[in-house]
Design a protein around this motif. Structure first.
Motif, short mmCIF file in Angstrom:
data_model
loop_
_atom_site.label_atom_id
_atom_site.label_comp_id
_atom_site.label_asym_id
_atom_site.label_seq_id
_atom_site.Cartn_x
_atom_site.Cartn_y
_atom_site.Cartn_z
N ASN A 236 0.82 -1.22 0.00
CA ASN A 236 0.00 0.00 0.00
C ASN A 236 0.85 1.26 0.00
OD1 ASN A 236 -3.04 -0.83 0.56
ND2 ASN A 236 -1.74 -2.20 1.74
N LEU A 237 2.15 1.15 -0.05
CA LEU A 237 3.05 2.30 0.01
C LEU A 237 3.97 2.31 -1.20
CD1 LEU A 237 4.10 2.00 3.76
CD2 LEU A 237 2.43 3.60 2.81
N GLY A 238 4.45 3.48 -1.54
CA GLY A 238 5.48 3.57 -2.55
C GLY A 238 6.84 3.36 -1.92
N ALA A 239 7.88 3.55 -2.74
CA ALA A 239 9.24 3.37 -2.21
C ALA A 239 9.54 4.43 -1.16
CB ALA A 239 10.25 3.44 -3.34
N ILE A 249 10.27 10.16 3.83
CA ILE A 249 10.25 8.97 4.70
C ILE A 249 10.13 7.74 3.80
CG2 ILE A 249 8.95 7.72 6.48
CD1 ILE A 249 8.18 10.33 7.70
N SER A 250 11.08 6.82 3.93
CA SER A 250 11.11 5.64 3.04
C SER A 250 10.19 4.52 3.57
CB SER A 250 12.53 5.10 2.93
OG SER A 250 12.95 4.55 4.17
N ARG A 251 9.95 3.56 2.69
CA ARG A 251 9.16 2.38 3.10
C ARG A 251 9.86 1.64 4.24
NH1 ARG A 251 8.30 -2.05 -1.43
NH2 ARG A 251 7.16 -0.32 -2.40
N VAL A 252 11.18 1.61 4.20
CA VAL A 252 11.94 0.96 5.27
C VAL A 252 11.67 1.66 6.60
CG1 VAL A 252 14.25 0.39 6.12
CG2 VAL A 252 13.72 0.14 3.68
N ASP A 253 11.64 3.01 6.58
CA ASP A 253 11.37 3.75 7.81
C ASP A 253 9.99 3.42 8.36
OD1 ASP A 253 13.81 5.04 7.67
OD2 ASP A 253 13.02 6.68 6.45
N ILE A 254 9.01 3.31 7.44
CA ILE A 254 7.63 3.05 7.88
C ILE A 254 7.52 1.63 8.45
CG2 ILE A 254 5.24 2.87 7.10
CD1 ILE A 254 6.02 4.93 4.89
N ASN A 255 8.10 0.65 7.73
CA ASN A 255 8.06 -0.74 8.22
C ASN A 255 8.77 -0.87 9.56
OD1 ASN A 255 6.53 -2.01 6.21
ND2 ASN A 255 8.30 -2.19 4.85
N VAL A 374 2.25 13.30 7.88
CA VAL A 374 2.47 11.89 8.28
C VAL A 374 1.14 11.16 8.35
CG1 VAL A 374 3.17 10.39 10.18
CG2 VAL A 374 4.65 12.27 9.47
N ASP A 375 0.13 11.86 8.92
CA ASP A 375 -1.19 11.22 9.03
C ASP A 375 -1.81 10.98 7.67
OD1 ASP A 375 -1.09 11.07 11.75
OD2 ASP A 375 -2.10 12.98 12.08
N THR A 376 -1.75 11.94 6.79
CA THR A 376 -2.46 11.84 5.51
C THR A 376 -1.66 11.07 4.46
OG1 THR A 376 -1.55 14.00 4.86
CG2 THR A 376 -3.73 13.97 5.92
N LEU A 377 -0.36 11.28 4.42
CA LEU A 377 0.43 10.67 3.35
C LEU A 377 1.00 9.30 3.71
CD1 LEU A 377 2.45 13.78 2.09
CD2 LEU A 377 0.32 12.81 1.16
N GLN A 381 -2.41 5.60 4.27
CA GLN A 381 -2.21 4.60 3.22
C GLN A 381 -2.17 3.17 3.78
OE1 GLN A 381 -2.36 5.78 0.15
NE2 GLN A 381 -2.60 7.76 1.18
N ILE A 382 -1.98 3.07 5.08
CA ILE A 382 -1.94 1.73 5.71
C ILE A 382 -3.35 1.41 6.19
CG2 ILE A 382 -0.97 0.35 7.57
CD1 ILE A 382 1.46 2.19 7.53
N PRO A 383 -3.90 0.27 5.77
CA PRO A 383 -5.28 -0.05 6.19
C PRO A 383 -5.37 -0.28 7.69
CG PRO A 383 -4.26 -1.95 5.13
CD PRO A 383 -3.32 -0.80 4.93
N ASP A 384 -6.55 0.03 8.23
CA ASP A 384 -6.78 -0.21 9.66
C ASP A 384 -6.80 -1.70 9.97
OD1 ASP A 384 -6.93 2.48 10.15
OD2 ASP A 384 -9.11 2.56 9.97
N THR A 385 -7.17 -2.52 8.99
CA THR A 385 -7.27 -3.97 9.18
C THR A 385 -6.58 -4.68 8.01
OG1 THR A 385 -9.39 -3.74 10.32
CG2 THR A 385 -8.81 -5.93 9.51
N LEU A 386 -5.69 -5.60 8.34
CA LEU A 386 -5.07 -6.44 7.33
C LEU A 386 -5.83 -7.75 7.23
CD1 LEU A 386 -1.23 -6.04 8.01
CD2 LEU A 386 -2.65 -4.81 6.37
#
Length: 624
Positions: A236-239, A249-255, A374-377, A381-386
């Motif tokens: 659900n995220l870009g690079a 902020i990278s995908r690695v940072d988010i994960n 951070v909240d919007t972008l 983008q991360i779903p509340d439920t997987l």
């Protein structure tokens, strides 16, 4: 010639010889014990390169236990009866005594006993461990060469341990015996079908517990997060995510942030939810697999981490602003700040400190934009439920190489719910696929034999002989004719003997009593010579010759050969059997010679006594 007829041309002679030699007890006891004892000494690699241990040793069965079971399954008396049936009537046919024969061999009554003995042996034997060591463990080792789902890394020993707990010896023994009980009536022709059914549904709960244990021991709960949860987030995220003021902020940072707010307890809980749901799906308690993982709290906690990370990156940008020039300071004083400044005023002076405070206030105001970004972008983008479904499971199995086709998972589910069944139709289909229709026909022949027995006639014998050599049948027929003639006309052997005795009588005697004495005397001498030759002389000379043959035969063996002692045992029994045959033949001739000797002595004695006391009245009557 009479002794040849009474021995080698007498089919019962061979059965009696085998019985006298105690062949049946020898084969089922002495020979079997020797072979089993020496089999225990053979190195596993000499049997099969894949074997690590000796099967007989691993089984835990003693030689006496195996031999006793063999004798109960195939008693010597039953084996003797079968062998003698195969010798008597066909033997009479070959020697011309009869023109047809019919032998009905039945073994169906022994099958049930054999099966019961096999059950008893498997109960005593360590067959369970033997199967695991020689079959299950190698299969597991081969399977582990392929990557497991979720990146699980586990040793073969641990998997074997889990399988042993799921499938204990008692369960295996129960199902093996049930399968034998189901197949036996089919094999002996009592039924035309069988259905071996093994239920696995009662093993699912134990299997799931073992899977959880393996996941825990191999740190696979973290792997489940990485293989299941993290990829769904990443999809659900870009690079990278671009925030205001050039902050990325990278995908690695988010994960990494999401992983920080997923403690081991939470990860384990989610992984076990997946395992539990998969278990219900495999057992068909549910028609589909669906696990919903709530990420709302995780997102909120991760938002704090990501905002702090963004603030750090924002502050880093501010710290890297260059000092303001005189003109830039004038612009700051006159225009004020609404965006990120291009420079930072130097401190130390009243106006400088005032301007720095103004910039700081502006920067603080801009940070709220970063938080909103951070909240919007990011978090939005991360779903509340997987959601993890059976489609994801199938994809995971396929990508790991654990699935060869799309139907494997459905087959597993069907087997767990309904059990595994194997029927007579499956057996026939497998035989047809493995070999050919000949295998199916052979199966029917075996069942027919076990059910009704096998009737062997002279036509079968002639067909078998013809398969060896086309001309062999005509040779057999010629032999039968001559054997029949020999047995039918064997009393004609007396004719030349009688003629010879008459000639001797008339050449040697001058009267009838003298002639009788001469003929009887010649018979006595000949019979005595034969009796001495085949009696005392044979007994005196045969012992050394037999001992010499025995020594030479044993010396021809190689001491280091496998089953050396068993071969010695066979040689001794073969020679002993040959001695019985030779002794029987020689004693038969000696006995017949002794009878002729006694007859000759009686006739000669009567002639002498008659001549002495009565004269020769026959001659006087003939002369008158």
């Amino acid at each position: 010639l009479f002794q040849v007829n009474d021995s080698f041309l007498n089919p019962k002679f061979y059965g009696e010889t085998l019985q006298d030699a105690d062949i049946y007890n020898f084969a089922l006891n002495d020979l079997a014990r020797s072979a089993l004892d020496e089999a225990r000494l053979i190195k596993p690699e000499d049997i099969d390169s894949s074997l690590d241990e000796k099967p007989l040793v691993t089984s835990g069965l003693t030689t006496d236990e195996i031999v006793s079971a063999l004798n109960r399954a195939l008693p010597p008396e039953w084996v003797q009866d079968v062998v003698e049936q195969l010798l008597d009537e066909p033997g009479d046919y070959i020697t011309g005594e009869r023109d047809d024969f019919s032998v009905n061999l039945k073994a169906g009554d022994r099958v049930v006993t054999v099966v019961e003995e096999f059950k008893a042996i498997t109960r005593k034997a360590d067959a369970y461990n033997l199967v695991f060591e020689q079959v299950v463990t190698p299969a597991i080792e081969d399977a582990l060469e392929t990557d497991l789902p979720f990146g699980v890394n586990v040793t073969a020993d641990r998997v074997v341990e889990a399988v042993r707990r799921v499938i204990p010896p008692e369960w295996v023994q129960l199902n093996v015996e049930a399968a034998l009980d189901e197949i036996t009536p089919y094999a002996v022709g009592e039924r035309d079908f069988f259905n071996v059914h093994i239920v696995f549904s009662d093993k699912v709960d134990i299997a799931l517990e073992e899977i959880k244990s393996i996941l825990s021991e191999s740190d696979a709960y973290d792997l489940v997060y990485e293989e299941v949860i993290e990829p769904i987030i990443s999809d659900n995220l870009g690079a990278t995510v671009d925030l205001p003021f050039g902050i990325m902020i990278s995908r690695v940072d988010i994960n990494k942030a999401m992983r920080e707010v997923a403690p081991p307890e939470w990860v384990q809980e989610q992984a076990e939810l997946i395992v539990e749901a998969a278990g219900k799906y495999f057992t068909k308690e549910t028609d589909s697999l669906r696990i919903d993982i709530d990420l709302r709290d995780n997102k909120a906690d991760a938002g704090v981490i990501l905002v702090e990370l963004a603030r750090e990156k924002f502050n880093s940008v501010i710290d890297q602003l260059p000092p303001c020039s005189f003109e830039q300071l004038g612009s700051l004083v006159t225009d004020g700040l609404g965006v990120l400044p291009e420079c930072m005023p130097a401190g130390g002076t009243p106006i400088g400190d005032q301007l720095r405070n103004t910039v700081s206030d502006t920067v603080d105001a801009l940070e709220s934009q970063v938080h909103e970004a951070v909240d919007t972008l990011v978090l939005a983008q991360i779903p509340d439920t997987l959601t993890y479904t059976d489609a994801d499971l199938r994809a995971e199995l396929t990508s790991s190489g654990a699935s060869e086709n799309d139907t494997l998972l459905d087959d597993i589910r069907r087997i767990i719910e309904d059990g595994w069944s194997y029927t007579d139709q499956d057996l026939r289909a497998d035989l047809l696929e493995f070999d050919s229709q000949d295998s199916v026909d052979l199966l029917d022949d075996i069942r027919s034999f076990l059910s009704d027995g096998r009737v062997i006639t002279e036509q079968d014998l002639r067909k078998w002989v013809a398969e060896v050599d086309d001309e062999a049948v005509s040779y057999m027929d010629d032999g039968r004719i001559w054997f029949k003639r020999g047995r039918t006309l064997r009393f004609l052997i007396f004719l030349p003997v009688v003629v010879l005795l008459v000639i001797i009588a008339f050449l040697g005697g001058r009267n009838w009593t003298g002639r009788a004495a001469w003929a009887a005397g010649y018979l006595v001498i000949s019979a005595a010579a034969i009796w001495i030759l085949f009696g005392p002389v044979y007994s005196g000379l045969s012992g050394d010759a037999i001992d010499q043959a025995r020594v030479e035969a044993i010396d021809s063996l190689v001491l280091e050969d496998d089953f050396y002692n068993t071969q010695v045992l066979l040689i001794n029994k073969a020679i002993d059997t040959g001695v019985i045959i030779a002794d029987g033949f020689a004693s038969g001739i000696a006995s017949k010679a002794l009878i002729a000797l006694i007859i000759g002595l009686i006739v000669m004695g009567a002639a002498i006594l008659w001549s002495r006391f009565m004269g020769d009245p026959v001659s006087r009557i003939l002369d008158s």
